[in-house]
Motif scaffolding. Structure first.
Motif, short mmCIF file in Angstrom:
data_model
loop_
_atom_site.label_atom_id
_atom_site.label_comp_id
_atom_site.label_asym_id
_atom_site.label_seq_id
_atom_site.Cartn_x
_atom_site.Cartn_y
_atom_site.Cartn_z
N GLY A 70 0.62 -1.17 0.15
CA GLY A 70 0.18 0.06 -0.02
C GLY A 70 0.73 1.45 -0.44
N THR A 71 0.63 2.25 0.38
CA THR A 71 1.00 3.99 0.52
C THR A 71 0.91 4.08 1.09
OG1 THR A 71 -0.08 4.82 -1.89
CG2 THR A 71 0.84 6.34 -0.26
N PHE A 72 1.63 4.60 2.22
CA PHE A 72 2.09 4.81 3.64
C PHE A 72 2.72 6.87 3.80
CE2 PHE A 72 2.25 0.42 3.08
CZ PHE A 72 1.54 0.44 4.06
N ILE A 73 2.93 7.21 4.97
CA ILE A 73 3.72 8.47 5.01
C ILE A 73 5.09 7.87 5.85
CG2 ILE A 73 3.76 10.59 5.89
CD1 ILE A 73 1.90 10.92 3.34
N LEU A 74 5.56 8.18 5.93
CA LEU A 74 6.36 8.10 6.71
C LEU A 74 7.09 9.27 7.15
CD1 LEU A 74 9.57 6.04 7.83
CD2 LEU A 74 10.17 7.07 5.87
N THR A 75 7.16 9.28 8.68
CA THR A 75 8.03 10.88 9.25
C THR A 75 9.27 10.89 9.90
OG1 THR A 75 5.85 11.15 9.35
CG2 THR A 75 7.09 12.08 10.88
N LEU A 76 9.85 11.23 9.88
CA LEU A 76 11.29 10.89 10.84
C LEU A 76 10.83 12.58 11.73
CD1 LEU A 76 11.85 9.13 8.39
CD2 LEU A 76 14.85 10.40 9.05
N TYR A 77 11.54 12.44 13.01
CA TYR A 77 11.20 13.01 14.23
C TYR A 77 12.66 13.98 14.41
CZ TYR A 77 6.66 10.92 14.75
OH TYR A 77 5.24 10.97 14.74
N GLU A 78 12.18 15.28 13.47
CA GLU A 78 13.46 16.17 13.41
C GLU A 78 13.37 16.48 14.74
OE1 GLU A 78 16.10 16.48 11.21
OE2 GLU A 78 14.84 15.44 9.83
N LYS A 79 14.84 17.63 15.66
CA LYS A 79 14.99 17.88 16.39
C LYS A 79 13.96 19.02 17.12
CE LYS A 79 19.08 21.68 15.84
NZ LYS A 79 19.40 20.95 14.80
N ARG A 80 13.39 19.84 16.62
CA ARG A 80 12.26 20.53 17.43
C ARG A 80 11.09 19.67 18.29
NH1 ARG A 80 10.53 25.88 13.54
NH2 ARG A 80 9.55 26.83 15.60
#
Lengths: 326, 326
Positions: free
Chosen positions: A46-56
């Motif tokens: 399927g289709t997904f959103i990948l999120t990388l959490y930045e330091k903020r």
């Protein structure tokens, strides 16, 4: 709008091996979210959103946010659902950052909100407020009334560069907000950033809410006040009472507002305008011009603040005080 | 990497009404392509890339680029295929810009090219050179040897700010290139910008080529020389002969190189390094630091240029001159 961290494919493939999503087919950095790096990812599953959490984003807050989305999705509210790995934690690590995979939400945010959009947003916000009543997570609002003076002082004497006399004007309004801020109103988890780019529509129907990374515990009606600021002013700065009526009546059609909440709304709206004025002012002064972050003009919220200070009663927003909307 | 133009959904829906792609489901600006705005678009009929051509691309060149992609796809080469509207031109207009819809190509560009990747790229480049032999379109290379002196003069006296003595060094190399540039070699339509981010791989196999917006008529072996610059140096600046052998032998396995082409390759590679050194130098000096365009360091290509100037014969790239590769 940014991609702060790029991800090499072998690292991503190793990260995805924890999930039942099949083979990775493509991933592209997308211009969505201001605090994190987001990728639109296609896999066989399927289709997904990948999120990388930045330091903020504070790493300690991530379980609250992810738990909230899981809770809301479990209640049938349309929002990105964190995908569960076969084993281990929902939150993983990728390219040295906390990272999570989410279901993809169809729909588009509206660049030109109508009164009907506002009505749908109000109803969805109230639906969220009802759905979170039994969410166990708690997170203090680090950008509520008690934080504004600190933000103002952090902006420093350069606030006057934005407009002459601005520091004195903010000082006066801060005093009014600090002394007149409503107490004892119904509270709970609020979205706290439900701007048009965080609400998706599909064929005119609201299809979901995204970006819960400012969510926190605060006065529920303050969330509505934030939407009033974010949705009901025209590009030229004019307040649109038809949109405000749509927003508030949409909200009331799902969760009625008490007399006390209606009484408090004008002060809450002044507070919402001040909150975005101050964070924009802070960024305006502190983010170097060479940065790749788009700085938003604080004067937009100065104009909104000035308008909202004139409002004495919610009827000036175009609504009836008594009875439920038609 | 940019989205220069945002598109309101009603405008996009009107644009899409020309196509048989069904209802629009979502669109997101993606960080792909440096000259245009690109959106990953999902509709009932599938997934597509929407490209809006920004002003840096000459509108008169668009039929050449779009015709080229149609020609290549027709020959079975994997590249984005312009989607045909039910009637009218492939090239439409959206948000005041020329715009076109393309099929979506699965795959990911590799951040860490291996010798095997290089071999596959060489073969695909040669495949493209064979496939374009009967393409009728023509476009002059505005960034070939006859344009470099103008670029250098455009950078002006500030070139010395990048490194002391740089203007004299470039002047010397420009003279060598202008006097020694090969003549009479096989020519045709070249990609002219086949960097790693323009080549997609899927499970280790090359899945397609993208971004034909520098394509033009020039010496075919010059396209290979550009890949040599773009694929065969390590992050630390070291030239990797294993990758170079993979690239060149991959190319020769599909389209053999003549003696004359092999003789010319060292000079063509020096030219390729100069071309990217000069455009980066020009941008470095002329793009203001407040711009949202990421400026690439011209010194990367200065180092490559210095290495490539030492090469006297293609055997120094790690290949055999005689016979086809194993």
């Amino acid at each position: 709008m940014a991609v702060y961290t790029d991800v090499p494919e072998p690292d991503l493939a190793a990260f995805l091996a924890r999930y039942d999503v099949g083979r990775l087919l493509s991933y592209k950095g997308i211009a969505e979210g201001v605090e994190n790096s987001n990728f639109l990812l296609r896999a066989e599953g399927g289709t997904f959103i990948l999120t990388l959490y930045e330091k903020r984003v504070n790493r300690d807050d991530l379980p609250f946010f992810i738990g909230l989305m899981e809770h809301l999705a479990g209640k049938g509210l349309s929002c990105p659902l964190p995908v569960q790995p076969r084993e281990g934690e929902t939150l993983g690590e990728l390219a040295g950052r906390p990272a999570a995979l989410f279901t993809f939400l169809e729909g588009m945010w509206t660049r030109r909100p109508s009164a009907e959009h506002c009505r749908a947003v109000g109803a969805a916000l109230a639906g969220m407020h009802l759905a979170v009543r039994d969410y166990a997570g708690e997170r203090r609002n680090a950008l509520s009334v008690d934080a504004w003076r600190g933000l103002f002082e952090g902006a420093g004497p350069r606030a006057g560069e934005v407009e002459e006399g601005l520091p004195a004007e903010i000082e006066g309004e801060l005093r009014a907000l600090e002394s007149g801020w409503p107490q004892g109103l119904p509270s709970g988890v609020i979205h706290a950033d439900l701007f048009p780019d965080n609400v998706f529509f599909l064929s005119g129907e609201l299809s979901g809410l995204i970006d819960f990374y400012f969510a926190c515990n605060d006065i529920l009606a303050y969330d509505l006040a934030i939407c009033l600021c974010a949705w009901c002013f025209e590009q030229d700065g004019a307040f649109n009472v038809t949109k405000a009526r749509g927003l508030i009546d949409g909200y009331r059609s799902v969760r009625p507002l008490s007399e006390a909440e209606l009484d408090a709304l004008p002060m809450l709206a002044r507070g919402a305008a001040m909150r975005f004025l101050l964070t924009r002012l802070y960024d305006w002064i502190h983010i170097p011009d060479t940065s790749f972050v788009t700085k938003k003009d604080p004067r937009e919220y100065l104009r909104k603040s000035r308008f909202l200070r004139q409002v004495r009663d919610v009827r000036e927003y175009g609504i009836e005080r008594e009875g439920l909307p038609a």
